[in-house]
Motif scaffolding. Structure first.
Motif: not given
Length: 305
Positions: A21, A23, A36, A38, A43-44
């Motif tokens: 995707d 990321s 992760k 993006m 940020k995730q």
């Protein structure tokens, strides 16, 4: 070469992995996370791993496998320069962890080998048969330092074995385009080694009994090197070297350095994009992730997210 700042404020990021995707996954050694990032820099948190997650790769089952060094202490030499140190007081051992990207579930796959605890797993690469090579950097304190190892393992938990030892900080690992050569960057000596892969998990004998493999090159002066990625044409791109950046080694031993302006501790690089010329680079000391266009395509890994 232009470098675009994608994200900052990361806790000593390492092990970049590009996902489909767009990321990028990074491990954060200082915070013990898999994160992760993006394309817009958001940020995730994917998983809380604990310890010191140091390297990551997608396996044949689509999960992410992480080398966890068990934790490091850090001190801040400047507002944007974190320096890693020795093991923390709560250090127990290192491990190989499996992370399900859908659920975030974390499972410890290995924490020992040949009856001894893993010390400081650092970086890993999968071969085309579904097994993986990884480096165990070891641990050090003010008095002693481990000798490091190159290890081979399978994702089903059926096999883990030390294959080549006696190294001074084995760090980045990568396979040649034909899969017949394993490259290992040795941090403390600034050396890049090549080891002949005879079959999955088996290395041919080194040319000298006291050397881990064939010496590609030793960087001049007191220079340390870190993790790596391989280009489609066979060059080996090793983070670290003069003043922070990426040193590109030709298998014949010649090398050139790509400087990352303003950065001191540069630790890893990965490739992606339609033409494999997009490069993501972790500047761990400052907690930043960069993107740039590389002049040559990187090698597609055996498995991708």
């Amino acid at each position: 070469m232009n470098f675009e700042l994608v994200a900052e404020g990361l806790g000593f990021p390492e092990g970049p992995v590009l996902l489909s995707d767009g990321s990028v996954l990074v491990v954060e050694i200082r915070t013990g996370r898999l994160t992760k990032v993006m394309p817009d820099g958001a940020k995730q948190i994917v998983a809380e791993l604990g310890g010191g997650p140091n390297g990551a790769a997608v396996g044949p089952d689509g999960a992410v496998y992480v080398c966890n060094n068990g934790g490091l202490t850090f001190f801040d030499a400047a507002p944007d320069l974190a320096i890693p140190g020795h093991a923390p007081e709560d250090y127990r051992c290192g491990s190989i962890q499996r992370v399900d990207l859908q659920s975030g579930e974390v499972v410890t796959l290995y924490d020992s080998c040949d009856g001894r605890p893993l010390r400081g797993p650092n970086d890993l690469v999968f071969d085309g048969q579904g097994g993986f090579w990884f480096s165990d950097y070891g641990k050090a304190d003010d008095w002693t330092a481990d000798r490091g190892w190159v290890v081979y393992a399978r994702i089903d938990g059926s096999l883990i074995r030390r294959v080549r030892g006696g190294m001074l900080g084995p760090n980045g690992v990568g396979l040649s385009p034909d899969g017949k050569t394993l490259y290992v960057a040795e941090t403390q000596t600034g050396r890049l080694w090549a080891m002949d892969v005879v079959e999955p998990g088996v290395l041919g004998p080194p040319p000298l009994p006291w050397a881990p493999g064939r010496l590609i090159a030793t960087l001049p002066g007191h220079q340390m090197i870190d993790s790596l990625a391989v280009e489609a044409g066979g060059n080996v791109c090793v983070a670290g070297g003069p003043d922070g950046g990426v040193t590109v080694f030709d298998p014949d031993g010649s090398h050139e350095h790509v400087r990352l302006p303003g950065e001191v501790i540069v630790t890893n690089i990965c490739f992606g994009g339609p033409d494999m010329c997009d490069a993501w680079i972790t500047a761990s000391g400052s907690g930043r992730l960069y993107r740039t266009r590389w002049p040559r395509p990187g090698l597609r890994l055996a498995y991708n997210g």
